[in-house]
Design an enzyme around this catalytic site. Structure first.
Site, PDB file in Angstrom:
ATOM      1  CG  ASP A   1      -6.044  -3.636  -3.909  1.00 55.97           C
ATOM      2  OD1 ASP A   1      -6.858  -2.698  -3.727  1.00 55.97           O
ATOM      3  OD2 ASP A   1      -4.841  -3.542  -3.605  1.00 55.97           O
TER       4      ASP A   1
ATOM      5  CB  SER B   1      -0.953  -0.041   1.200  1.00 51.45           C
ATOM      6  OG  SER B   1      -1.984   0.901   1.048  1.00 51.45           O
TER       7      SER B   1
ATOM      8  CG  HIS C   1      -5.642  -2.149  -0.201  1.00 48.14           C
ATOM      9  ND1 HIS C   1      -4.644  -2.080  -1.142  1.00 48.14           N
ATOM     10  CD2 HIS C   1      -5.208  -1.439   0.869  1.00 48.14           C
ATOM     11  CE1 HIS C   1      -3.650  -1.343  -0.675  1.00 48.14           C
ATOM     12  NE2 HIS C   1      -3.966  -0.934   0.549  1.00 48.14           N
ATOM     13  CG  ASP C   2      -7.491  -4.826   5.070  1.00 49.47           C
ATOM     14  OD1 ASP C   2      -6.674  -3.884   4.982  1.00 49.47           O
ATOM     15  OD2 ASP C   2      -8.330  -4.912   5.981  1.00 49.47           O
TER      16      ASP C   2
ATOM     17  NE  ARG D   1      -9.050   2.323  10.258  1.00 50.11           N
ATOM     18  CZ  ARG D   1      -7.905   1.834   9.783  1.00 50.11           C
ATOM     19  NH1 ARG D   1      -7.239   2.513   8.877  1.00 50.11           N
ATOM     20  NH2 ARG D   1      -7.430   0.699  10.203  1.00 50.11           N
TER      21      ARG D   1
END
Lengths: 371, 371
Positions: free
Chosen positions: B316, B151, B349-350, B220
């Site tokens: 992602d 990232s 993405h995680d 967040r």
């Protein structure tokens, strides 16, 4: 018993109700703000109900009274347009829970005379449809020639066909879905939390004070990203800078996309009520047509005579084509007549509101075929 | 001149600087909080720099002092792990602008003795890399065996290779991009506006008061959605309700995904500084490696001897495979040695932070091949 009042092209009717809601509460009276275009045939066979999306309104083909902008679907609705007001009697009503004249959290609670705020009952898409049903009763429309809607309007069209199969000859469902996914719910929850985090929200009781404009603007910004495709954003803005053409090394809107988003947020709060945003997003998140029918979407449409036209857009990642395909599979399984087309557009979910000759052709052809 | 202080496994060094920043300002002194694992070889040839993501920190493989959770990449870094601390001298530094001990908006401005807040200069990814370069000077590491990051950590790895080609033997770039797109910027702008809309933000001067926790939590939440795939959210949560297993017809967290998101927002504000969130998202939005090299990404890597390993994940959508492919095309055009793999994962993405035997194998194999 009802009273129907006209303000310019818009009308508001007060229906005595009561309207029994999915959540168990009843609402009475029920105010519905709506517009009509064209003339109802003597046999009332030419009525078309247009259902609006989350932040839409009844001004489908007339000027918005607050923004002065043209109706939100003049591309689709008007004389000679696919929803042809020279052939059809077109009705568009502000949904229950909204803030353009229909009953919603900003309405006066008859028990207190003060705005309901968060004491307004939580509503569902089906409750919106039931309220529209009451309006049709009032207008003398037993059966719709068609119900047409995009996005949340498409949810209402599906719910119409499932709730009142005998009252809907045809349904046009554009860029929509039969249920909100976890990601859909997640984005809406961000928006609701943004509103509720604004100290001006005050638990919803802000109607005699400053509204939670900052929180609502953030909610709108987050939602707006989901209405556009990544490719569309890249094509329109990319990394282009504002006029000063250099990075500020500060926190002003350096990129055009930042300035665009801020504008979307700020202009939205001038025309929309924050509590309505909470209620309508909640209704959308609750929407799961299969769940209302024992978990099987096909069972929502068994034996229906309604004919369906389902349209998706290839770059819509809010309600992607797979969701529309799921609806069509269920319609097929239920033996319903359904046509389905995925249209190509760079504009993502918003494509249904934009100029699209293909969409116009599809809707026009379908409405003529079912006439 | 520098002083290096140790607190448990973490160290903080004060480098006198000055550090000249892309925005034109200089920073002096420069504090860098970092951790090291393993032993630096006599010829200093075994140093691996691990770069962290937006809300990451130097505790890559040690317990987080505030949350008590294990290091954020213990799957990747440790004895016998792909980044093998029994072979490598592993360095992980809190990035400039962050809030875990390195210089950032919460740091004391030497001119006033009070927190910089928004008077901290706006920084870039390259500025973060320059600060890390100063740390390596301090540690006696002239050249890295490898720089590794996912990232925003991958952005730093790319920037390292472009800025200090002679100091990087190999670069591992995971789930990353060479530039922020309009959609990336848009999501970050929503987060920044959420923070700034919180009245507790007070233009950034909140350090002796209540912080803008509500705004930061919303930021967040919005960002967190982009870290997960739609399919992953559906698999994990779908439309599952909370324990009470019925809709509340209210505005509590009915759906598990709502409760999960709220938790993500609330737990984040306990460990992160809102102003740091503004500064680091800004640095990421400013990141466009091609722009720093006349608009041609390949020109960032001409003649480089650095070897590259680029990894993307198929679900992602924050930094999709197409972005990684663009990086690899540029590396190929520049004549650089580059391997590229797209891994399959349901987690979006995680995925780079989660258990992934394939990712471990790729990074392990690459680091052994360049050793």
């Amino acid at each position: 018993m009802s009273s129907d009042r006209r303000f310019g092209p818009s009308r508001t009717v007060t229906l005595s109700g009561p309207l029994r809601l999915d959540g168990g509460a009843t609402l009475a009276p029920v105010e519905i703000a709506y517009e009509t275009y064209g003339t109802l045939a003597a046999d009332a066979s030419n009525a078309v109900l247009v259902c609006h999306a989350l932040t839409g309104d009844q001004h489908v083909a007339s000027e918005h009274p607050r923004t002065g902008k043209p109706g939100w679907w003049t591309r689709m609705v008007g004389p000679g347009k696919p929803v042809d007001t020279s052939r059809h009697f077109v009705i568009c009503a502000n949904v229950l829970g909204s803030c353009m004249g229909s009953s919603g959290p900003a309405s006066a609670d008859p028990a207190t005379g003060r705005p309901y705020a968060m004491r307004f009952p939580v509503i569902t898409i089906r409750d919106m449809v039931r309220a529209q049903g009451m309006l049709l009763d009032h207008l003398g429309v037993a059966r719709l020639a068609a119900v047409v809607g995009g996005s949340m309007g498409g949810m209402q069209a599906l719910s119409w066909a499932a709730t009142y199969p005998d009252r809907v000859r045809a349904a046009v469902v554009i860029a929509s879905t039969a249920r909100h996914t976890a990601q859909n719910i997640a984005f809406h929850e961000v928006g609701r939390q943004a509103v509720m985090a604004d100290p001006n929200w005050r638990g919803g009781d802000y109607y005699d004070r400053e509204p939670p404009a900052a929180g609502l603007a953030v909610a709108r910004m987050a939602a707006h990203i989901t209405y556009l495709s990544e490719a569309g954003l890249t094509e329109k803005f990319g990394r282009k800078l504002q006029a000063r053409d250099a990075k500020s090394f500060g926190f002003d809107a350096d990129f055009q996309v930042e300035s665009y988003l801020r504008h979307q947020g700020l202009s939205f709060v001038d025309r929309f009520d924050a509590n309505s945003y909470l209620y309508i997003t909640r209704a959308m998140d609750y929407f799961d047509l299969a769940e209302e029918h024992g978990g099987r979407l096909a069972d929502a449409f068994r034996g229906t005579a309604t004919r369906f036209c389902v349209v998706s857009f290839d770059t819509d990642w809010l309600y992607p084509t797979a969701e529309s395909r799921g609806v069509v599979h269920a319609l097929n399984a239920a033996g319903a007549a359904a046509s389905f087309v995925e249209l190509s557009s760079p504009f993502g979910h918003d494509a249904f509101l934009l100029e699209s000759p293909e969409l116009s052709r599809v809707v026009d052809g379908f409405l003529r075929s079912v006439a």
